[in-house]
Design a protein around this motif. Structure first.
Motif, PDB file in Angstrom:
ATOM      1  N   ASN A  41    -144.095  53.238 -49.793  1.00 30.51           N
ATOM      2  CA  ASN A  41    -143.635  51.849 -49.936  1.00 30.51           C
ATOM      3  C   ASN A  41    -142.673  51.699 -51.118  1.00 30.51           C
ATOM      4  O   ASN A  41    -141.671  50.984 -51.019  1.00 30.51           O
ATOM      5  CB  ASN A  41    -144.827  50.897 -50.119  1.00 30.51           C
ATOM      6  N   ALA A  42    -142.976  52.382 -52.214  1.00 33.81           N
ATOM      7  CA  ALA A  42    -142.094  52.290 -53.395  1.00 33.81           C
ATOM      8  C   ALA A  42    -140.723  52.874 -53.065  1.00 33.81           C
ATOM      9  O   ALA A  42    -139.682  52.302 -53.424  1.00 33.81           O
ATOM     10  CB  ALA A  42    -142.727  53.018 -54.581  1.00 33.81           C
ATOM     11  N   GLU A  43    -140.719  54.002 -52.349  1.00 35.67           N
ATOM     12  CA  GLU A  43    -139.435  54.627 -52.002  1.00 35.67           C
ATOM     13  C   GLU A  43    -138.645  53.742 -51.036  1.00 35.67           C
ATOM     14  O   GLU A  43    -137.423  53.660 -51.117  1.00 35.67           O
ATOM     15  CB  GLU A  43    -139.672  56.028 -51.440  1.00 35.67           C
ATOM     16  N   LYS A  44    -139.365  53.080 -50.133  1.00 30.69           N
ATOM     17  CA  LYS A  44    -138.678  52.188 -49.188  1.00 30.69           C
ATOM     18  C   LYS A  44    -138.052  50.990 -49.925  1.00 30.69           C
ATOM     19  O   LYS A  44    -136.927  50.573 -49.607  1.00 30.69           O
ATOM     20  CB  LYS A  44    -139.652  51.696 -48.111  1.00 30.69           C
ATOM     21  N   VAL A  45    -138.779  50.460 -50.894  1.00 27.95           N
ATOM     22  CA  VAL A  45    -138.237  49.343 -51.679  1.00 27.95           C
ATOM     23  C   VAL A  45    -136.919  49.763 -52.324  1.00 27.95           C
ATOM     24  O   VAL A  45    -135.911  49.050 -52.254  1.00 27.95           O
ATOM     25  CB  VAL A  45    -139.252  48.893 -52.766  1.00 27.95           C
ATOM     26  N   VAL A  46    -136.910  50.951 -52.930  1.00 30.07           N
ATOM     27  CA  VAL A  46    -135.697  51.422 -53.621  1.00 30.07           C
ATOM     28  C   VAL A  46    -134.568  51.660 -52.615  1.00 30.07           C
ATOM     29  O   VAL A  46    -133.412  51.278 -52.855  1.00 30.07           O
ATOM     30  CB  VAL A  46    -136.011  52.681 -54.456  1.00 30.07           C
ATOM     31  N   ALA A  47    -134.895  52.257 -51.471  1.00 36.58           N
ATOM     32  CA  ALA A  47    -133.866  52.501 -50.445  1.00 36.58           C
ATOM     33  C   ALA A  47    -133.276  51.176 -49.965  1.00 36.58           C
ATOM     34  O   ALA A  47    -132.052  51.035 -49.805  1.00 36.58           O
ATOM     35  CB  ALA A  47    -134.469  53.280 -49.274  1.00 36.58           C
ATOM     36  N   ASP A  48    -134.135  50.176 -49.748  1.00 36.64           N
ATOM     37  CA  ASP A  48    -133.658  48.861 -49.293  1.00 36.64           C
ATOM     38  C   ASP A  48    -132.772  48.205 -50.358  1.00 36.64           C
ATOM     39  O   ASP A  48    -131.754  47.582 -50.030  1.00 36.64           O
ATOM     40  CB  ASP A  48    -134.843  47.929 -48.971  1.00 36.64           C
ATOM     41  N   LEU A  49    -133.164  48.344 -51.616  1.00 35.24           N
ATOM     42  CA  LEU A  49    -132.372  47.733 -52.698  1.00 35.24           C
ATOM     43  C   LEU A  49    -131.028  48.447 -52.840  1.00 35.24           C
ATOM     44  O   LEU A  49    -129.995  47.799 -53.050  1.00 35.24           O
ATOM     45  CB  LEU A  49    -133.148  47.790 -54.016  1.00 35.24           C
ATOM     46  N   ASP A  50    -131.053  49.778 -52.701  1.00 34.37           N
ATOM     47  CA  ASP A  50    -129.789  50.530 -52.742  1.00 34.37           C
ATOM     48  C   ASP A  50    -128.850  50.004 -51.661  1.00 34.37           C
ATOM     49  O   ASP A  50    -127.669  49.750 -51.903  1.00 34.37           O
ATOM     50  CB  ASP A  50    -130.051  52.026 -52.513  1.00 34.37           C
ATOM     51  N   ALA A  51    -129.420  49.807 -50.442  1.00 38.70           N
ATOM     52  CA  ALA A  51    -128.604  49.360 -49.304  1.00 38.70           C
ATOM     53  C   ALA A  51    -128.132  47.919 -49.491  1.00 38.70           C
ATOM     54  O   ALA A  51    -127.108  47.513 -48.935  1.00 38.70           O
ATOM     55  CB  ALA A  51    -129.412  49.487 -48.011  1.00 38.70           C
ATOM     56  N   ALA A  52    -128.888  47.154 -50.282  1.00 38.26           N
ATOM     57  CA  ALA A  52    -128.554  45.731 -50.472  1.00 38.26           C
ATOM     58  C   ALA A  52    -127.546  45.510 -51.601  1.00 38.26           C
ATOM     59  O   ALA A  52    -127.306  44.367 -51.999  1.00 38.26           O
ATOM     60  CB  ALA A  52    -129.822  44.929 -50.747  1.00 38.26           C
ATOM     61  N   GLY A  53    -126.990  46.599 -52.137  1.00 33.95           N
ATOM     62  CA  GLY A  53    -125.943  46.440 -53.158  1.00 33.95           C
ATOM     63  C   GLY A  53    -126.390  46.723 -54.580  1.00 33.95           C
ATOM     64  O   GLY A  53    -125.636  46.513 -55.526  1.00 33.95           O
TER      65      GLY A  53
END
Ligand code: NAI
Length: 250
Positions: A41-53
């Protein structure tokens, strides 16, 4: 951008209040370590934030806050990735409980104390040492609860741990002021996260009705306050409890 240039650790950052705070801190210009026992879940949060700019502004770290060496490694990770540490939000926690006389101490007391109480102590100790060694000061924000200040059904252990969080905050503020370190505890009331969503709709309505607006608090509303407490705008708030409970405790 109230947190421009600040580096923060947020434990329990993969869900609920922690996740909302991760997003708010990034919006305010901080770099954030998303620390959680749930690595995926932590890695997904970071991946999503990376993708969100927000590429490069957050970093995932798997930690069990009930193990001191892991919390020390978490602080070392923040310094390695982002160069320093300015804020720790000791927010990871579990809830639940049984009637006192049905307790098995090994099941209903010790594990929760290790996470909700010891985990906050470890965060204060490891981050406090880093702040002192950096010579920059820092801010320690820790999540208590309305139950840290009052008794409640099925909350014997939870109340004890959350009361300790308030005591740790007072003592840490008192002892660490000489290093420019502030400590503040927050006491959320009923916040719409996984911890509350396990209950029936009827019980959730009762929970909401106990707050003055009569609605469930949203995690983003707590995150707004945490961002303020982490910022220099709240420099005179120290060693105290900020009630973020929509008037539950009046
Ligand atoms: P949540 O369940 O959405 O988030 C908690 C996070 O902590 C999860 O991502 C979980 O994986 C993580 N976690 C659990 N044990 C951990 C451990 N040993 N090490 C590292 N991470 C761990 O719940 P919520 O509501 O966001 O809870 C955050 C904090 O707020 C907790 O301390 C909780 O006790 C407190 N709180 C919540 C209230 C509510 O109504 N939701 C009310 C008062 C306090």
């Amino acid at each position: 951008m109230r947190l421009n240039g600040k580096v923060a650790i947020i434990t329990g950052g993969a869900s609920g209040i922690g996740l909302a705070t991760v997003k708010k801190f990034l919006d305010e210009g901080a770099k954030v370590v998303v620390a959680d026992i749930n690595r995926a879940n932590a890695e997904k949060v970071v991946a999503d934030l990376d993708a969100a700019g927000f590429k490069g502004s957050s970093s995932a770290f798997a930690v069990d806050v009930s193990v001191f060496t892991e919390v020390e490694a978490l602080v070392a990770h923040a310094v390695e990735v982002f160069g320093k540490l300015d804020v720790i939000f000791n927010n990871a926690g579990i809830a639940g409980g049984k009637p006192l006389l049905d307790h098995d101490p090994a099941v209903d007391y010790e594990p929760m104390i290790r996470i909700d109480q010891d985990g906050v102590y470890y965060g204060i100790l490891a981050a406090g040492r880093q702040f002192r060694d950096q010579g920059t000061g820092g801010v320690i924000i820790s999540t208590s609860s309305i139950y840290g200040e009052q008794a409640a059904e099925l909350a014997f252990t939870y109340s004890a741990a959350k009361a300790a969080v308030i005591s740790f905050t007072r003592s840490a503020a008192y002892e660490l002021a000489e290093y420019g370190i502030r400590a503040v505890a927050i006491t959320p009331g009923r916040v719409g996260t996984a911890i509350i969503n396990q209950f029936s709709d009827e019980l959730k309505e009762t929970f909401a009705s106990e707050q003055l607006r009569g609605v469930m608090t949203q995690p983003e509303e707590i995150a707004n306050v945490v961002a303020f407490l982490a910022s220099d705008e709240s420099n005179v708030i120290n060693g105290t409890v900020v009630h973020v409970d929509d008037g539950y405790s009046v």
